[in-house]
Design a protein around this motif. Structure first.
Motif, PDB file in Angstrom:
ATOM      1  N   PRO A   1     -27.402  46.894  27.479  1.00  0.00           N
ATOM      2  CA  PRO A   1     -27.536  46.537  25.777  1.00  0.00           C
ATOM      3  C   PRO A   1     -27.072  47.560  25.240  1.00  0.00           C
ATOM      4  CG  PRO A   1     -29.705  47.617  26.964  1.00  0.00           C
ATOM      5  CD  PRO A   1     -28.762  47.457  27.977  1.00  0.00           C
ATOM      6  N   SER A   2     -26.819  47.476  23.971  1.00  0.00           N
ATOM      7  CA  SER A   2     -25.977  48.345  22.976  1.00  0.00           C
ATOM      8  C   SER A   2     -26.911  49.612  22.997  1.00  0.00           C
ATOM      9  CB  SER A   2     -25.935  47.411  21.411  1.00  0.00           C
ATOM     10  OG  SER A   2     -26.989  47.358  21.168  1.00  0.00           O
ATOM     11  N   ARG A   3     -26.317  50.529  22.469  1.00  0.00           N
ATOM     12  CA  ARG A   3     -26.996  51.794  22.581  1.00  0.00           C
ATOM     13  C   ARG A   3     -28.183  51.963  21.762  1.00  0.00           C
ATOM     14  NH1 ARG A   3     -26.875  56.684  19.102  1.00  0.00           N
ATOM     15  NH2 ARG A   3     -27.129  58.433  20.344  1.00  0.00           N
ATOM     16  N   PRO A   4     -29.594  52.538  21.904  1.00  0.00           N
ATOM     17  CA  PRO A   4     -30.729  52.414  21.238  1.00  0.00           C
ATOM     18  C   PRO A   4     -30.361  53.348  19.816  1.00  0.00           C
ATOM     19  CG  PRO A   4     -31.072  52.896  23.322  1.00  0.00           C
ATOM     20  CD  PRO A   4     -29.816  52.890  23.399  1.00  0.00           C
ATOM     21  N   LEU A   5     -30.590  52.963  18.738  1.00  0.00           N
ATOM     22  CA  LEU A   5     -30.481  53.467  17.305  1.00  0.00           C
ATOM     23  C   LEU A   5     -31.671  54.529  17.262  1.00  0.00           C
ATOM     24  CD1 LEU A   5     -29.351  50.476  15.428  1.00  0.00           C
ATOM     25  CD2 LEU A   5     -28.024  52.189  16.818  1.00  0.00           C
ATOM     26  N   PRO A   6     -31.173  55.781  16.628  1.00  0.00           N
ATOM     27  CA  PRO A   6     -32.319  56.618  16.166  1.00  0.00           C
ATOM     28  C   PRO A   6     -33.304  56.065  15.200  1.00  0.00           C
ATOM     29  CG  PRO A   6     -30.375  57.147  15.233  1.00  0.00           C
ATOM     30  CD  PRO A   6     -30.000  56.104  15.930  1.00  0.00           C
TER      31      PRO A   6
ATOM     32  N   SER B   1     -29.242  49.793  38.594  1.00  0.00           N
ATOM     33  CA  SER B   1     -29.991  48.866  37.609  1.00  0.00           C
ATOM     34  C   SER B   1     -30.750  49.451  36.713  1.00  0.00           C
ATOM     35  CB  SER B   1     -31.129  48.279  38.503  1.00  0.00           C
ATOM     36  OG  SER B   1     -31.874  47.356  37.435  1.00  0.00           O
ATOM     37  N   LEU B   2     -30.683  49.145  35.028  1.00  0.00           N
ATOM     38  CA  LEU B   2     -31.086  49.900  34.248  1.00  0.00           C
ATOM     39  C   LEU B   2     -32.808  49.682  34.180  1.00  0.00           C
ATOM     40  CD1 LEU B   2     -30.678  51.670  31.496  1.00  0.00           C
ATOM     41  CD2 LEU B   2     -30.609  49.398  30.276  1.00  0.00           C
ATOM     42  N   TRP B   3     -33.489  50.691  34.215  1.00  0.00           N
ATOM     43  CA  TRP B   3     -34.817  50.543  33.855  1.00  0.00           C
ATOM     44  C   TRP B   3     -35.348  50.689  32.288  1.00  0.00           C
ATOM     45  CZ3 TRP B   3     -38.709  54.908  35.979  1.00  0.00           C
ATOM     46  CH2 TRP B   3     -40.182  54.719  35.518  1.00  0.00           C
ATOM     47  N   HIS B   4     -34.767  51.698  31.612  1.00  0.00           N
ATOM     48  CA  HIS B   4     -35.243  51.638  30.243  1.00  0.00           C
ATOM     49  C   HIS B   4     -34.182  52.407  29.576  1.00  0.00           C
ATOM     50  CE1 HIS B   4     -37.734  51.222  26.957  1.00  0.00           C
ATOM     51  NE2 HIS B   4     -37.921  52.548  26.825  1.00  0.00           N
ATOM     52  N   ALA B   5     -33.951  52.249  28.234  1.00  0.00           N
ATOM     53  CA  ALA B   5     -32.934  53.142  27.488  1.00  0.00           C
ATOM     54  C   ALA B   5     -33.807  53.084  25.943  1.00  0.00           C
ATOM     55  CB  ALA B   5     -31.750  52.521  27.261  1.00  0.00           C
ATOM     56  N   TRP B   6     -33.857  54.268  25.588  1.00  0.00           N
ATOM     57  CA  TRP B   6     -34.430  54.593  24.329  1.00  0.00           C
ATOM     58  C   TRP B   6     -34.084  55.939  23.738  1.00  0.00           C
ATOM     59  CZ3 TRP B   6     -36.027  56.754  28.681  1.00  0.00           C
ATOM     60  CH2 TRP B   6     -36.817  57.861  28.675  1.00  0.00           C
ATOM     61  N   GLN B   7     -34.493  56.255  22.456  1.00  0.00           N
ATOM     62  CA  GLN B   7     -34.442  57.423  21.921  1.00  0.00           C
ATOM     63  C   GLN B   7     -35.714  58.159  21.708  1.00  0.00           C
ATOM     64  OE1 GLN B   7     -31.729  58.821  19.236  1.00  0.00           O
ATOM     65  NE2 GLN B   7     -30.662  57.444  19.414  1.00  0.00           N
TER      66      GLN B   7
ATOM     67  N   TRP C   1     -30.287  60.847  19.837  1.00  0.00           N
ATOM     68  CA  TRP C   1     -30.174  61.328  21.467  1.00  0.00           C
ATOM     69  C   TRP C   1     -30.854  60.021  22.267  1.00  0.00           C
ATOM     70  CZ3 TRP C   1     -34.253  64.132  24.208  1.00  0.00           C
ATOM     71  CH2 TRP C   1     -34.169  64.378  25.649  1.00  0.00           C
ATOM     72  N   ALA C   2     -29.861  59.288  22.888  1.00  0.00           N
ATOM     73  CA  ALA C   2     -30.175  58.311  23.744  1.00  0.00           C
ATOM     74  C   ALA C   2     -30.445  58.532  25.036  1.00  0.00           C
ATOM     75  CB  ALA C   2     -29.449  57.021  23.461  1.00  0.00           C
ATOM     76  N   VAL C   3     -31.492  57.986  25.866  1.00  0.00           N
ATOM     77  CA  VAL C   3     -31.579  58.526  27.266  1.00  0.00           C
ATOM     78  C   VAL C   3     -31.650  57.264  28.033  1.00  0.00           C
ATOM     79  CG1 VAL C   3     -33.181  59.490  29.065  1.00  0.00           C
ATOM     80  CG2 VAL C   3     -33.014  60.584  26.667  1.00  0.00           C
TER      81      VAL C   3
END
Length: 200
Positions: free
Chosen positions: A6-11, A112-118, A125-127
């Motif tokens: 998905p697109s980068r999580p936003l702050p 496989s992506l588990w989760h992406a978030w700020q 800073w996205a992880v």
């Protein structure tokens, strides 16, 4: 083989294009801008930014999960996941694979992506956290000066159920496991992404 990310999580705090970088360190950049808070009052808002992070949880063919035991100057030894900074023009998946190779000399197949978030509202800073399959050693690690990283293999399914080894100190994974305990949707996503990598 990768998957669509998905697109980068936003702050949480949106930094305007007019913001100015008032300090640029080796890790963090400090941004400031005037923000209208009422009809008559303006305040100076501030935000940190840093390169995004890619974390990888590699699973071996016999169901073991690779963690890292790391020592660095000025820090106590800690057990945590492998990963590091996403370089400019590099995808999080590519960064995860590169960091795994550099820190452990390990290659993987499916990812496989588990989760992406700020994680923090005041830092842009996205992880991104990934599971990866068929982890195997292919060469010696290429560690930076001052790094001392050794491999630590644990039972993957036990780890998934929260049986973490002594000395485990990883804020990002602790947060995700906490979400999985209290939110069924997060737990489903954790299990689904794990199974995508652990199945033959």
């Amino acid at each position: 083989m990768g998957e669509f990310l998905p697109s980068r999580p936003l702050p949480a705090l949106k930094r305007p294009s007019s913001a100015k970088a008032v300090h640029a360190g080796s890790i963090f950049t400090v941004w400031q801008w005037p923000q209208q808070v009422s009809e008559t009052q303006t305040r100076t808002y501030e935000q940190l930014s840093r390169r995004d992070t890619a974390v990888i949880l590699p699973i071996s063919g016999d169901g073991r999960l690779l963690l890292a035991r790391e020592e660095q100057p000025g820090m106590k030894a800690r057990l945590h996941s492998l990963g590091g900074k996403v370089e400019p023009d590099e995808s999080p998946e590519a960064a995860a694979r590169r960091e795994l190779m550099e820190e452990a000399g390990v290659a993987v197949d499916r990812i496989s992506l588990w989760h992406a978030w700020q994680p923090l509202s005041k830092i842009d800073w996205a992880v991104h956290v990934f599971w990866a399959s068929n982890a195997r050693e292919v060469r010696p690690p290429s560690l930076e000066a001052g790094e001392a990283i050794s491999q630590h293999w644990v039972d993957a399914e036990g780890f998934l159920e929260g049986n973490v080894p002594s000395g485990f100190d990883d804020a990002e994974l602790t947060f995700l496991f906490g979400l999985a305990r209290i939110d069924p949707a997060h737990r489903q996503q954790m299990i689904r992404s794990y199974q995508q990598c652990s199945m033959p």
